[in-house]
Design a protein around this motif. Structure first.
Motif, short mmCIF file in Angstrom:
data_model
loop_
_atom_site.label_atom_id
_atom_site.label_comp_id
_atom_site.label_asym_id
_atom_site.label_seq_id
_atom_site.Cartn_x
_atom_site.Cartn_y
_atom_site.Cartn_z
N LYS A 56 -18.82 0.98 -7.62
CA LYS A 56 -20.15 1.57 -7.67
C LYS A 56 -20.08 2.97 -8.30
CE LYS A 56 -21.79 -1.94 -5.36
NZ LYS A 56 -22.56 -3.01 -6.07
N PRO A 57 -20.21 3.05 -9.63
CA PRO A 57 -20.15 4.37 -10.29
C PRO A 57 -21.26 5.29 -9.79
CG PRO A 57 -19.98 2.59 -11.90
CD PRO A 57 -20.37 1.96 -10.60
N LYS A 58 -20.93 6.58 -9.65
CA LYS A 58 -21.89 7.57 -9.16
C LYS A 58 -22.60 8.30 -10.29
CE LYS A 58 -18.91 8.64 -5.16
NZ LYS A 58 -17.79 7.76 -5.56
N ASN A 59 -21.94 8.37 -11.45
CA ASN A 59 -22.42 9.21 -12.55
C ASN A 59 -22.86 8.38 -13.74
OD1 ASN A 59 -21.55 11.91 -11.36
ND2 ASN A 59 -19.60 10.81 -11.39
N GLU A 60 -23.95 8.80 -14.38
CA GLU A 60 -24.39 8.13 -15.60
C GLU A 60 -23.35 8.28 -16.69
OE1 GLU A 60 -28.18 8.16 -18.72
OE2 GLU A 60 -28.33 9.19 -16.78
N LYS A 61 -22.78 9.48 -16.82
CA LYS A 61 -21.63 9.71 -17.68
C LYS A 61 -20.40 9.59 -16.80
CE LYS A 61 -19.47 13.04 -20.82
NZ LYS A 61 -19.58 14.38 -21.47
#
Length: 344
Positions: free
Chosen positions: A44-49
């Protein structure tokens, strides 16, 4: 991304065996052992970049810096933020564990790691997986890490040094040889590399291993180990060390003792090791192309964050390089880091 990686690997001379088709032109990862694969869908990535931590075991090894440069090259192409965090010494296990703990408190989407102590790192990396981070191991072929992770990128360490042993038999095996081994610090990497070499010479009556000691993975340790075994075994004919730094150290010991006749074999394909081979100070090494390994690891990590990487081990290739081969590799500096000290 993996399709781009396949084309890059082929263009740069990676073996076809390392790029078996998966889906279309993608390299096919080898599944990890049962229970060793963390679920990709739980990332689950937290950052758009995307923000990625590269955490090798130490900054004292140019080999891991070369891997990092490959990681950074892909990150720049793909618009990913990456930072490196590692202790100075490969012996500082507690320092690395503290850094992993620190990263667990940050907004990090993925960890690309290497370690000299899998069992110390495992509980912390389990926390990273549980937090939804992508966790990829670099410079390894470990199929069953002590806790499930998402991917492994690296060469087959046992097969690489087995090939080196076969080369040594073909080149020097016509007469009896006393062999010394310089191991790394105890752990998976040392066990596999030393084990591959020993398996390769097993049963050959001309190769007699008379001593095996720890060289602590670095030049200083290799120098100390080389001096010890050459002085205690003056009839030694060959030394195999589990990495290039230790065999470079052993070469300094051999030179100090006037032993220009001894065969010196390493493992890594580090730029400094290749230059020592080109200069005639070291005999041969297993070239493992760390810069390209870093690129492969970053592509796999980005795909894991995007949910398109299936998990498993991506094998990167090896080759045995003596003086002529080392010079050929050094003549392509764009594939190396750090750059050679001169033009070849």
């Amino acid at each position: 991304m993996l399709k781009q990686l396949t084309n890059t690997m082929l263009a740069l001379g990676f073996s076809a065996l390392a790029t078996t088709a998966w889906a279309q032109d993608y390299p096919k990862p080898v599944p990890l052992a049962d229970g060793a694969q963390a679920p990709i869908e739980a990332i689950k990535p937290k950052n758009e970049k995307f923000r990625v931590a590269y955490m090798p075991p130490a900054t004292e090894f140019n080999y891991y810096i070369a891997i990092g440069e490959g990681i950074k090259a892909v990150a720049a192409e793909e618009g990913v933020e990456v930072f490196m965090l590692a202790p100075q010494s490969g012996a500082d296990i507690n320092g690395q564990m503290g850094m992993i703990q620190d990263v667990l408190t940050q907004d990090v989407d993925a960890i690309i790691f290497g370690t000299h102590d899998e069992f110390a790192a495992a509980p912390l990396l389990k926390q990273a997986v549980d937090k939804g981070m992508a966790v990829v191991m670099i410079n390894s072929d470990i199929a069953n890490f002590p806790t499930p992770i998402h991917g492994v990128v690296g060469y087959s360490q046992r097969n690489g040094t087995h090939k080196l042993a076969e080369w040594a038999i073909e080149t020097y095996g016509s007469k009896p040889l006393n062999v010394g081994i310089i191991e790394g610090q105890p752990g998976y990497h040392s066990t596999e590399r030393v084990g591959g070499f020993l398996d390769g010479i097993k049963g050959n009556e001309n190769f007699d291993v008379v001593v095996s000691i720890d060289g602590k993975w670095n030049v200083e340790g290799g120098n100390t180990a080389g001096m010890d075994i050459l002085q205690s075994h003056p009839d030694l004919d060959m030394i195999f060390a589990a990495n290039d730094y230790m065999i470079i150290g052993a070469s300094f010991a051999a030179k100090a003792l006037g032993r220009s006749d001894i065969v010196l074999l390493g493992n890594d394909g580090d730029t400094s090791g290749l230059e020592e081979i080109a200069a005639g100070s070291v005999t041969a090494t297993v070239n493992t192309s760390p810069f390209l390994m870093g690129k492969a690891a970053m592509h796999a990590t980005i795909d894991a964050l995007n949910g398109t990487y299936p998990g498993g081990w991506i094998e990167t290739p090896t080759s045995i390089e003596d003086k002529d081969g080392a010079v050929r590799v050094l003549q392509e500096p764009e594939k190396l880091f750090p750059q050679p000290s001169k033009q070849y």
